[in-house]
Design a protein around this motif. Structure first.
Motif, mmCIF file in Angstrom:
data_model
loop_
_atom_site.group_PDB
_atom_site.id
_atom_site.type_symbol
_atom_site.label_atom_id
_atom_site.label_comp_id
_atom_site.label_asym_id
_atom_site.label_seq_id
_atom_site.Cartn_x
_atom_site.Cartn_y
_atom_site.Cartn_z
ATOM 1 N N SER A 80 71.778 12.846 76.812
ATOM 2 C CA SER A 80 71.241 12.740 78.170
ATOM 3 C C SER A 80 70.917 11.272 78.454
ATOM 4 O O SER A 80 70.840 10.461 77.532
ATOM 5 C CB SER A 80 69.978 13.597 78.315
ATOM 6 O OG SER A 80 68.858 12.920 77.785
ATOM 7 N N CYS A 105 69.182 19.214 74.293
ATOM 8 C CA CYS A 105 69.081 18.657 75.650
ATOM 9 C C CYS A 105 68.984 17.141 75.663
ATOM 10 O O CYS A 105 69.656 16.478 76.457
ATOM 11 C CB CYS A 105 67.864 19.237 76.367
ATOM 12 S SG CYS A 105 67.942 21.010 76.553
ATOM 13 N N GLN A 149 64.236 18.325 85.708
ATOM 14 C CA GLN A 149 63.489 17.079 85.755
ATOM 15 C C GLN A 149 62.530 17.153 86.928
ATOM 16 O O GLN A 149 62.910 17.542 88.027
ATOM 17 C CB GLN A 149 64.475 15.931 85.935
ATOM 18 C CG GLN A 149 63.837 14.596 86.162
ATOM 19 C CD GLN A 149 64.893 13.552 86.472
ATOM 20 O OE1 GLN A 149 65.920 13.498 85.820
ATOM 21 N NE2 GLN A 149 64.634 12.738 87.480
ATOM 22 N N TYR A 160 68.116 10.168 79.113
ATOM 23 C CA TYR A 160 66.680 10.013 78.891
ATOM 24 C C TYR A 160 66.345 9.960 77.414
ATOM 25 O O TYR A 160 67.077 10.454 76.565
ATOM 26 C CB TYR A 160 65.916 11.182 79.531
ATOM 27 C CG TYR A 160 66.065 11.217 81.015
ATOM 28 C CD1 TYR A 160 65.285 10.410 81.832
ATOM 29 C CD2 TYR A 160 67.009 12.048 81.613
ATOM 30 C CE1 TYR A 160 65.439 10.416 83.209
ATOM 31 C CE2 TYR A 160 67.170 12.059 82.991
ATOM 32 C CZ TYR A 160 66.377 11.250 83.784
ATOM 33 O OH TYR A 160 66.527 11.255 85.127
ATOM 34 N N ALA A 204 60.610 16.250 81.686
ATOM 35 C CA ALA A 204 61.549 17.367 81.556
ATOM 36 C C ALA A 204 60.687 18.624 81.477
ATOM 37 O O ALA A 204 59.639 18.625 80.827
ATOM 38 C CB ALA A 204 62.393 17.206 80.300
#
Length: 156
Positions: free
Chosen positions: A121, A117, A8, A123, A90
């Protein structure tokens, strides 16, 4: 192939100058090639322009259409502007086995990010991603960085 590491980064706002085109998953390879050539003509640059950005945004999963932008940081008459917003991104590094395999390597990295991913997460994607080509893209062991605009998921 993509380095399976995603980190990040906090990025500041950045202004780019280039050309836009509507694209689609089926035509993106041809569209990138044609738009890159049009960009080089617009900036009167036959050789590689670095840094070089390939951005897509507003992807429609049903039609598979999106907006494609090719450009750089160099302002020229006739180019459109794009402001990359400040915020959280990201970042992944992509290193293809061969230079001619950029497309498949970038596609694999994007699929990995969205299917492995992002789920689970904290996000969510903001429907904007870009490739940043620099001097590292040119050597014997080329690499580029992929950036995905993300934001914290809303807490319910």
């Amino acid at each position: 192939m993509a380095d399976k590491t995603v980190d990040q980064v906090e990025k500041t706002e950045q202004r780019l100058y280039g050309l836009w085109k509507k694209s689609n998953d089926r035509t993106v390879s041809k569209d990138i090639k044609a738009l890159s050539e049009a960009y080089r003509v617009a900036v009167a640059q036959v050789d590689t322009v670095l840094p070089f950005f390939v951005l897509s945004q507003n992807y429609n999963a049903q039609t598979r259409d999106f907006e494609l932008f090719i450009g750089s940081v160099y302002e020229r008459d006739g180019l459109e502007t794009l402001t990359l917003p400040a915020g959280i991104y990201a970042r992944m590094t992509v290193r293809p086995w061969l230079k001619c395999l950029w497309g498949p390597a970038i596609g694999a990295a994007k699929r990995f990010f969205y299917t492995h991913c992002l789920p689970g997460s904290p996000y969510e994607a903001m429907n904007m991603e870009y490739e940043c080509h620099t001097e590292k893209s040119l050597g014997r062991h080329p690499e580029i960085e992929l950036f995905f605009a993300v934001e914290k998921k809303a807490v319910l």
